[in-house]
Design an enzyme around this catalytic site. Structure first.
Site, mmCIF file in Angstrom:
data_model
loop_
_atom_site.group_PDB
_atom_site.id
_atom_site.type_symbol
_atom_site.label_atom_id
_atom_site.label_comp_id
_atom_site.label_asym_id
_atom_site.label_seq_id
_atom_site.Cartn_x
_atom_site.Cartn_y
_atom_site.Cartn_z
ATOM 1 N N GLU A 93 80.262 -17.012 78.701
ATOM 2 C CA GLU A 93 78.800 -16.545 78.509
ATOM 3 C C GLU A 93 77.808 -17.650 78.276
ATOM 4 O OE1 GLU A 93 80.311 -11.962 77.507
ATOM 5 O OE2 GLU A 93 78.409 -12.755 76.374
ATOM 6 N N CYS A 106 72.532 -21.186 74.186
ATOM 7 C CA CYS A 106 73.523 -20.526 73.310
ATOM 8 C C CYS A 106 74.747 -20.854 74.224
ATOM 9 C CB CYS A 106 73.546 -19.370 72.724
ATOM 10 S SG CYS A 106 74.845 -18.837 71.904
ATOM 11 N N CYS A 113 88.348 -15.908 71.605
ATOM 12 C CA CYS A 113 88.556 -16.705 70.235
ATOM 13 C C CYS A 113 89.544 -15.977 69.547
ATOM 14 C CB CYS A 113 87.216 -16.217 69.576
ATOM 15 S SG CYS A 113 87.047 -16.751 68.107
ATOM 16 N N CYS A 117 87.140 -12.070 63.909
ATOM 17 C CA CYS A 117 86.236 -11.351 63.135
ATOM 18 C C CYS A 117 85.995 -9.876 63.641
ATOM 19 C CB CYS A 117 84.806 -12.126 63.023
ATOM 20 S SG CYS A 117 84.991 -13.773 62.259
ATOM 21 N N CYS A 120 82.936 -8.770 65.896
ATOM 22 C CA CYS A 120 82.607 -9.679 67.017
ATOM 23 C C CYS A 120 83.510 -8.945 68.311
ATOM 24 C CB CYS A 120 82.988 -10.878 66.564
ATOM 25 S SG CYS A 120 82.410 -12.118 68.002
ATOM 26 N N CYS A 333 77.585 -11.334 71.886
ATOM 27 C CA CYS A 333 78.611 -12.480 72.451
ATOM 28 C C CYS A 333 79.620 -11.695 72.940
ATOM 29 C CB CYS A 333 79.156 -13.616 71.825
ATOM 30 S SG CYS A 333 77.911 -14.566 71.021
HETATM 31 N N1 SAH Z 1 82.890 -18.640 66.001
HETATM 32 C C1 SAH Z 1 81.713 -19.182 65.421
HETATM 33 C C2 SAH Z 1 80.497 -19.122 66.674
HETATM 34 C C3 SAH Z 1 80.345 -17.842 67.479
HETATM 35 S S1 SAH Z 1 79.743 -16.493 66.819
HETATM 36 C C4 SAH Z 1 81.251 -18.548 64.232
HETATM 37 O O1 SAH Z 1 81.902 -17.545 63.627
HETATM 38 O O2 SAH Z 1 80.270 -19.026 63.819
HETATM 39 C C5 SAH Z 1 78.225 -16.785 66.554
HETATM 40 C C6 SAH Z 1 77.576 -16.035 65.354
HETATM 41 O O3 SAH Z 1 77.293 -14.710 65.753
HETATM 42 C C7 SAH Z 1 78.241 -15.973 64.103
HETATM 43 O O4 SAH Z 1 77.493 -16.255 63.019
HETATM 44 C C8 SAH Z 1 78.963 -14.392 64.148
HETATM 45 O O5 SAH Z 1 79.505 -14.443 63.078
HETATM 46 C C9 SAH Z 1 77.871 -13.822 64.800
HETATM 47 N N2 SAH Z 1 78.165 -12.394 65.409
HETATM 48 C C10 SAH Z 1 79.319 -12.144 66.098
HETATM 49 N N3 SAH Z 1 79.305 -10.770 66.173
HETATM 50 C C11 SAH Z 1 78.132 -10.281 65.629
HETATM 51 C C12 SAH Z 1 77.657 -8.950 65.731
HETATM 52 N N4 SAH Z 1 78.232 -7.752 66.391
HETATM 53 N N5 SAH Z 1 76.625 -9.015 65.291
HETATM 54 C C13 SAH Z 1 75.936 -9.907 64.568
HETATM 55 N N6 SAH Z 1 76.274 -11.148 64.558
HETATM 56 C C14 SAH Z 1 77.511 -11.332 65.186
#
Ligand code: SAH
Length: 352
Positions: A93, A106, A113, A117, A120, A333
């Site tokens: 995406e 972006c 991944c 997390c 996410c 994402c």
């Molecule tokens: N892996 C990298 C980049 C991708 S995620 C990282 O962890 O930074 C991009 C950003 O979106 C990160 O700050 C991540 O923590 C955040 N993110 C992911 N899922 C989210 C959600 N459901 N709500 C808000 N932020 C989110």
């Protein structure tokens, strides 16, 4: 012979690849400009090269294109989300966002991944593979072509963990910013990481002028380990140590991203602990209302972000609230890719 992915080559590598097959080295610069300045990817259209050379290039090199599988346009704020199909049938995406100062894109760095997390959507869909430098780059080139927009900012915040695909990401950055080609200033690039500490040191030593963003999301090791498993390997103190080193080496301000999740990390004590951790650091906090992910019931209470920002401000920590974009098109994402992968799986196609 397997063909070489030409858009993943830096100029000296392209020169070497041409010399290796007995072609003139100086042709590399011409070809590189066709690709990265004129954005022509069809060798037959490189009209200042001989017909023989064009035929030779087709034998040696390939261009891994991206195909628009889906394009969603927000009717609220003009955010456009692309689901791109890669040459092997996997999906990534890319999101194009409009700001008052221009457009920002972006991009994804991996198909899925590994970081896990909890909040996410990319983690839920699982990991397939890392992207090549050309696949990261082509998200920009194809989106610019498709939308007619010239982007002024690039953020590595799509699907994937950039530091888990370090070599390809660094190569992508070099090609993106090469003065002999695309010439995009790294000052307008942000790289976001969940905190793979050794790679932060490595990046710092390269002294690139990009903005490092850290997905912090908690000021307490126990709760951070709960929502971000990477914290069990590199804890908050080790992470902040690496950030200090990055600031010292590059002179750049670091951004901390913090999704305010009610009942998880949004209390006054959380804000106070965060301000104690960051005091004196050349940094900035970006607060994010959590994006809804179907499988999880994380949420942000209506005044929680503003309250948290106020509390940090009182304690001298500079915080801004990130605008929610594309809320009508599932811009969180990983959700589109996951759906497409699921449908494809049902049909017996690629992508896990
Ligand atoms: N892996 C990298 C980049 C991708 S995620 C990282 O962890 O930074 C991009 C950003 O979106 C990160 O700050 C991540 O923590 C955040 N993110 C992911 N899922 C989210 C959600 N459901 N709500 C808000 N932020 C989110």
């Amino acid at each position: 012979m397997e063909k070489t992915d030409i858009l993943s080559l830096e100029l000296p590598e392209l020169e070497a690849a041409l010399e290796a097959v007995g072609e003139k080295k100086f042709r590399a610069k011409q070809i590189y400009q066709w690709l990265h300045v004129k954005r022509i990817f069809d060798f037959d259209k490189m009209t200042d090269l001989s017909v023989q050379l064009r035929a030779r290039l087709k034998e040696i090199f390939c261009v891994n294109g991206l195909f628009v599988q889906k394009k969603l346009e927000s009717s609220i704020d003009n955010t456009v989300k692309y689901l791109y199909r890669l040459s092997d049938g996997n999906y990534v995406e890319t999101v194009l966002m409009e700001y008052s100062y221009g457009h920002s894109i972006c991009v994804s760095t991996q198909v899925g991944c590994k970081m896990g997390c909890r909040f996410c959507a990319s983690a839920i869909a699982g990991f397939v593979r890392s992207l090549t430098p050309s696949e990261i780059l082509m998200q920009i080139y194809e989106t610019e072509r498709n939308s007619g927009v010239k982007v002024s900012g690039v953020v590595l915040m799509g699907i994937g963990e950039p530091m888990d695909n370090f070599d390809n990401v660094v190569k992508f950055l070099r090609i993106l910013s090469d003065g002999k080609g695309n010439n995009f200033s790294l000052r307008h690039v942000s790289l976001s990481t969940c905190g793979i500490v050794p790679r932060i040191y490595e990046l710092a030593d390269m002294k690139l002028q990009l903005t490092l963003c850290i997905s912090l999301h908690s000021s307490d090791n126990n709760s951070r380990s709960e929502i971000m498993p990477v914290n069990r390997t590199y804890n908050i103190q080790e992470l902040l140590g690496a950030c200090r080193y990055y600031i010292e080496k590059t002179g750049r301000r670091v951004t901390f991203e913090y999704a305010v999740i009610s009942g998880v990390n949004s209390s006054d004590a959380d804000a106070d602990r965060l301000s104690d951790l960051l005091r004196g650091m050349n940094c900035h906090v970006n607060l994010i209302p959590v994006n809804k992910v179907r499988e999880r019931n994380y949420r942000t209470a209506s005044t929680a972000v503003a309250d948290f920002a106020k509390r940090l401000g009182k304690r001298g920590i500079n915080a801004t609230v990130r605008r929610t974009l594309g809320s009508d098109i599932e811009a969180a994402c990983g959700q589109l890719r996951r759906d497409a992968a699921k449908q494809n799986q049902e049909k017996g196609g690629a992508d896990a």
